[in-house]
Structure formats: structure tokens, C-alpha cells
Write a protein that holds these residues in place. Structure first.
Motif, short mmCIF file in Angstrom:
data_model
loop_
_atom_site.label_atom_id
_atom_site.label_comp_id
_atom_site.label_asym_id
_atom_site.label_seq_id
_atom_site.Cartn_x
_atom_site.Cartn_y
_atom_site.Cartn_z
N LYS A 115 0.68 -1.40 0.19
CA LYS A 115 0.22 -0.45 0.22
C LYS A 115 0.72 1.13 0.43
CE LYS A 115 -4.06 -2.24 2.84
NZ LYS A 115 -4.33 -2.20 3.53
N TRP A 116 1.95 1.11 0.88
CA TRP A 116 2.41 2.49 0.49
C TRP A 116 3.81 2.37 -0.82
CZ3 TRP A 116 8.40 2.68 0.41
CH2 TRP A 116 8.86 4.03 0.82
N THR A 133 2.44 1.76 -3.32
CA THR A 133 2.19 2.24 -4.17
C THR A 133 2.37 3.80 -4.48
OG1 THR A 133 0.60 0.38 -4.74
CG2 THR A 133 -0.72 1.93 -5.90
N SER A 134 1.56 4.47 -2.85
CA SER A 134 1.28 5.51 -2.73
C SER A 134 2.23 6.54 -3.37
CB SER A 134 1.16 5.68 -1.07
OG SER A 134 1.85 5.29 -0.32
N GLN A 135 3.54 5.71 -2.97
CA GLN A 135 4.61 6.66 -3.14
C GLN A 135 5.23 6.59 -4.70
OE1 GLN A 135 6.70 8.26 -0.28
NE2 GLN A 135 5.21 7.44 0.33
N SER A 167 -0.99 10.83 -6.72
CA SER A 167 -2.25 11.46 -5.50
C SER A 167 -3.67 10.79 -6.35
CB SER A 167 -2.10 12.47 -4.76
OG SER A 167 -1.76 13.61 -5.91
N TYR A 185 -4.27 8.82 -8.38
CA TYR A 185 -4.68 7.16 -8.39
C TYR A 185 -5.04 6.59 -6.65
CZ TYR A 185 -4.06 2.36 -8.47
OH TYR A 185 -4.72 0.64 -7.97
N LYS A 186 -6.25 6.24 -7.07
CA LYS A 186 -6.86 5.91 -6.52
C LYS A 186 -6.90 3.69 -6.05
CE LYS A 186 -8.17 9.94 -4.76
NZ LYS A 186 -6.90 10.01 -3.46
#
Length: 475
Positions: free
Chosen positions: A403-404, A406-408, A412, A414-415
Motif C-alpha cells: 500500500k505504501w 503504491t502511494s509513493q 496522488s 490514483y486511487k
């Protein structure tokens, strides 16, 4: 820049003539290695009640990124992560390429960095230095997929770069070791490491570290050029070492020796690994056992068009994300043809290693101790010791990391679909259960269905099919 074949940097490797396919080797412990292990076992028992040494302090980390980027996509994903991390947490001092077609790897790496520069306009430069493609000592012929360089370059451009290498060395023939020994090392990256590390000597409040994501050839050569750098490098974070010979989990007993299988990054240049692990540099190892638990993408039975992999492959901006997406397409196409089925994800081995280099212990738990890389085939022995200079990964928070991660690496905007990685993880468990079931059937001599690796259909679909069959029979 290179060295001659008679250079003092050349050291004989006693197993280079042995011909044995990768992963068919067996552990062999020399008498000298056994003496070392006995010594460590005694020290382990003596230190059992000591307080464990802390990890390297978490300050802004200056990092040399050593990579075999261009084959497995995980290096490109790792570089994308490194480039997009906050500058106050990590600064990329330089990137060095290693193993095989380093001229091709350097151009692909440079293309990603150039894309990042266009999109981010960074305040500092990140040099990319072509490194050594020759192993210092291994029994294995080099391994390439044949897709290195594409689609950053055309096939003709890639072919032109390949001919610059010695074809006899690059072929898997028994002559490859002798051909390799006649060729000079490329020490540009090793010298870059030496010069960069020495710039940090005596600096207070700053660390100089190396993230090693491929063969350790450049680092070993740097130590041969200037052994004193082992007292300056604060830490190496290495993606390497295979699975344990026995399931140990995160439980290790003082005084015991634990054995691990080789992995590619170790056995593709065993002698380099031996020399680096024998140095005084503290080393954190993120092993196969940790990285293989992370699956970035979809699995059979749970495909989602909004998966991060689908998004990445369809991205058109920013430039560095779009380029890594194109490289990902090539890698998954290669893997799909290799396994004769559609592969929709990958293990981000090297990305997890980068995360742990910058935020040690954020996702991975370690056991401190002593690691010995055996000179034959790259097997590993580990002796737990709270005062050892090595740390070996024992477990990983794979869902938290994915999860981390992907967020990096993704914008932003992208959900991530709700529960995506949890559902993929559940599917992975079901997949492993099916594999174990049919493994037992094979052992018992039972007939294996041709579609054994396909996920079972859900109950609702099965009910509908049964109803259709009943209606057809009645008609």
C-alpha cells in the motif's frame, strides 16, 4: 576505463571451471569456512545475553544505488521509488550499473533519470555510471532475457551495443570462464564508489550508504581498489540470499548455524559477495523470503482493471512513470511467454530493499548476527549474534509495504481499489493450496487435470452451469 587481464585486481576463483546448472548445486563447507562458523557459534553463545546493537541512525541518507536494471522490472520500480521519495529522507548521490550488458543497462537507467528530471526539475544531479559486467568469480554463465534495452532503444540499437561484449563470454558454453578471465574489468563504477565514499570521510551528521540490487561486483572492486572505504561506508542494504533450508520463521537460537540457498544476486558473482561480506561494512539483507511475500499486481481469479499495475502500464505522464510502465509491459510479456500463461504482476524485490535502506525496520524485521557466503555456489550460513555486523530479514509486513509503495510511486490522483492487496493476498493463499493439493496428487501417481493451475469458479457460476446442464438433458 578498465584493467588489464594481468591486473592485481584479478583474483583466481577456484570453482570457475565447475559446470553445474543454477539451483542444482549442493552446500559444500570448506575447512576454513567451518573454522569461521565454529568461532561464530562460540561468540554467539557468549553474547546471548548482550543487548542487540541498534541499526544505523535514521538521518538523511546519502545513497549510491548499484543496480542491474534492465532485466527484471524490480530494479526499475526500485529506482522509480528512490527518485520519488522525499529529498529530506534520501539523496541519490549516484547510480552504478552492474552485471552483463552494463552499457545497455546504463542507457535504460539514464532514460528513467532523464524523465524524472523533466517532470520534477530536481535541485541536484544524479550521475549514472557504467559499471563492471564481468563477475569476479562464479561457476555460472551469464543470464539475460534478451529483452534488455527494449523499448528504450530499438532492436537494432540494442544489437549494436551487444556486439561490444565478448560473445564467447556471454554464451553459456563451457569456455565462458576462460574467456571471461581474459577480459578486463570496467572499474569506472568502482572508482566512482571509492571517490564518493571518501568525500564523506569525517563528515558529521551524514551517512554514506550503498543500496546493492544486483551482483556485488562493483562494490568488491571498490574494496580491492581502496580497502579503507570499509571503515567509511555506514551500511549496505542488499537484496540477496535465498530461502532457508528449513523453516525458521523469526525464531533463531544462539550458537546454531542456519543455512540458506543461493539466489541470483549472490551466485551470479559469488566471489564478490564473499569479499564484501568479509569486509567491516555493516550489511542489512532483505532476502527472497521477505521479497517473495510481496506481490504487486493481480492474480488468476482476481483481475481488476484498476490495479496499480494496469494503471502504471497505461500511464502517459509523468515521464519517468510512463517509461517504467513501458518496461513493465516488456517484463510481463516475457514472463507470460516463459510460464505459458498470462502474468499480471511481479514481486518488487528491489523496491522493498530501497524502502528498508531509507526507513530501516519500517516493513521488515531482522535478526542480527554473522553471515558467511560460501565460496561454492553462493550458499549462505547465518549464526545469530546480538553483536554481529549483519542483519538478516526474518519477516515482512507485505500488505503495509504494498500500500505504501503504491502511494509513493503513483500520482496522488490514483486511487487504489478498496481491499485490493488483501484480496490478491487471499487469492495467493488459495493458489498455494491448489498447488500443494496437486503436488500431493502427483506424488501419489494420480491423474492431474490439464487445467489444474486455473482458479476454481465461484459457487454461483457453478450452480448456473449445473442448471444449464439439467435443462439440456430435459430437452
Amino acid at each position: 576505463m578498465g584493467t588489464s587481464a594481468s591486473s592485481p585486481l584479478k583474483v583466481p576463483y577456484e570453482h570457475s571451471d565447475r559446470q553445474m546448472p543454477y539451483r542444482t548445486e549442493e552446500l559444500e563447507i570448506s575447512s576454513e569456512e567451518q573454522v569461521t562458523l565454529n568461532h561464530w557459534q562460540t561468540a554467539s553463545l557468549q553474547h546471548a545475553e548482550e543487548e542487540t546493537l541498534p541499526p544505523v541512525p535514521s538521518t538523511c541518507r546519502n545513497v549510491v544505488f548499484d543496480t542491474d536494471l534492465g532485466t527484471d522490472i524490480d530494479d526499475a520500480l526500485a529506482l522509480l521509488l528512490a527518485l520519488r521519495l522525499p529529498a529530506e529522507d534520501m539523496r541519490l548521490i549516484g547510480i552504478t550499473t552492474v552485471y552483463g550488458y552494463t552499457n545497455i543497462r546504463t542507457q535504460v537507467t539514464q532514460a528513467i533519470v532523464d524523465g524524472w528530471k523533466k517532470g520534477e526539475s530536481p535541485s541536484y544531479d544524479v550521475p549514472v555510471v557504467e559499471g563492471n559486467g564481468l563477475p569476479l568469480g562464479t561457476h555460472r554463465p551469464p543470464w539475460h532475457t534478451g529483452t534488455e534495452g527494449y523499448p528504450v532503444m530499438s532492436w537494432d540499437e540494442v544489437a549494436a551495443l551487444r556486439v561490444l561484449h565478448d560473445d564467447e563470454w556471454l554464451s553459456p558454453s563451457p569456455k565462458f570462464a576462460k574467456a571471461r578471465d581474459k577480459l578486463p574489468f570496467n572499474i569506472k563504477a568502482a572508482q566512482f564508489i571509492v571517490d564518493t565514499v571518501n568525500q564523506f570521510q569525517g563528515r558529521k551528521g551524514e551517512t554514506i550508504e550503498i543500496v546493492s540490487l544486483g551482483a556485488m561486483s562493483n562494490i568488491a572492486l571498490a574494496l580491492r581498489i581502496d580497502p579503507a572505504i570499509q571503515k567509511v561506508v555506514d551500511r549496505i542494504t542488499f537484496m540477496g540470499i535465498g530461502k532457508s533450508h528449513s523453516e525458521t520463521g523469526d525464531s533463531f537460537e544462539p550458537g546454531k548455524v542456519y543455512s540458506f540457498f543461493p539466489n541470483h544476486n549472490v551466485s551470479c558473482d559469488t566471489l564478490a559477495c564473499v569479499e564484501v561480506f568479509e569486509s567491516e561494512i555493516p550489511i542489512d539483507v532483505v532476502s527472497d523470503a521477505a521479497t517473495n511475500a510481496c506481490w504487486f499486481g493481480s492474480r488468476p481469479g482476481y483481475q481488476n482493471p484498476r490495479s496499480p499495475v494496469s494503471y502504471l502500464m497505461g500511464a502517459t505522464s509523468p515521464p519517468e512513470i510512463a517509461l517504467v510502465g513501458e518496461l513493465l509491459k516488456v517484463w510481463l510479456s516475457f514472463r507470460s511467454s516463459m510460464f505459458h500463461k498470462t502474468v499480471e504482476g511481479t514481486c518488487p524485490h528491489d523496491a522493498l530493499t530501497v524502502a528498508e535502506a531509507v526507513y530501516p525496520g519500517k516493513f521488515v524485521k531482522y535478526e542480527r548476527g554473522h553471515i558467511l557466503i560460501h565460496r561454492w555456489a553462493g550458499f549462505t550460513s547465518f549464526v545469530p549474534d546480538p553483536l554481529g555486523r549483519h542483519r538478516l530479514s526474518t519477516s515482512v509486513d507485505h500488505l503495509g509495504f504494498l500500500k505504501w509503495f503504491t502511494s509513493q510511486i503513483l500520482p496522488s490522483t490514483y486511487k487504489l481499489p478498496k481491499g485490493f492487496f488483501r484480496k490478491v493476498d487471499e487469492q495467493k493463499v488459495e493458489e498455494e493450496k491448489r498447488r500443494e493439493k496437486f503436488r500431493r496428487m502427483r506424488e501419489n501417481g494420480e491423474e492431474i487435470p490439464l487445467d489444474w493451475d486455473k482458479p476454481p469458479q465461484d459457487e454461483e457460476k457453478q450452480v448456473k452451469k449445473r442448471k444449464k446442464r439439467v435443462v439440456k438433458k430435459e430437452e
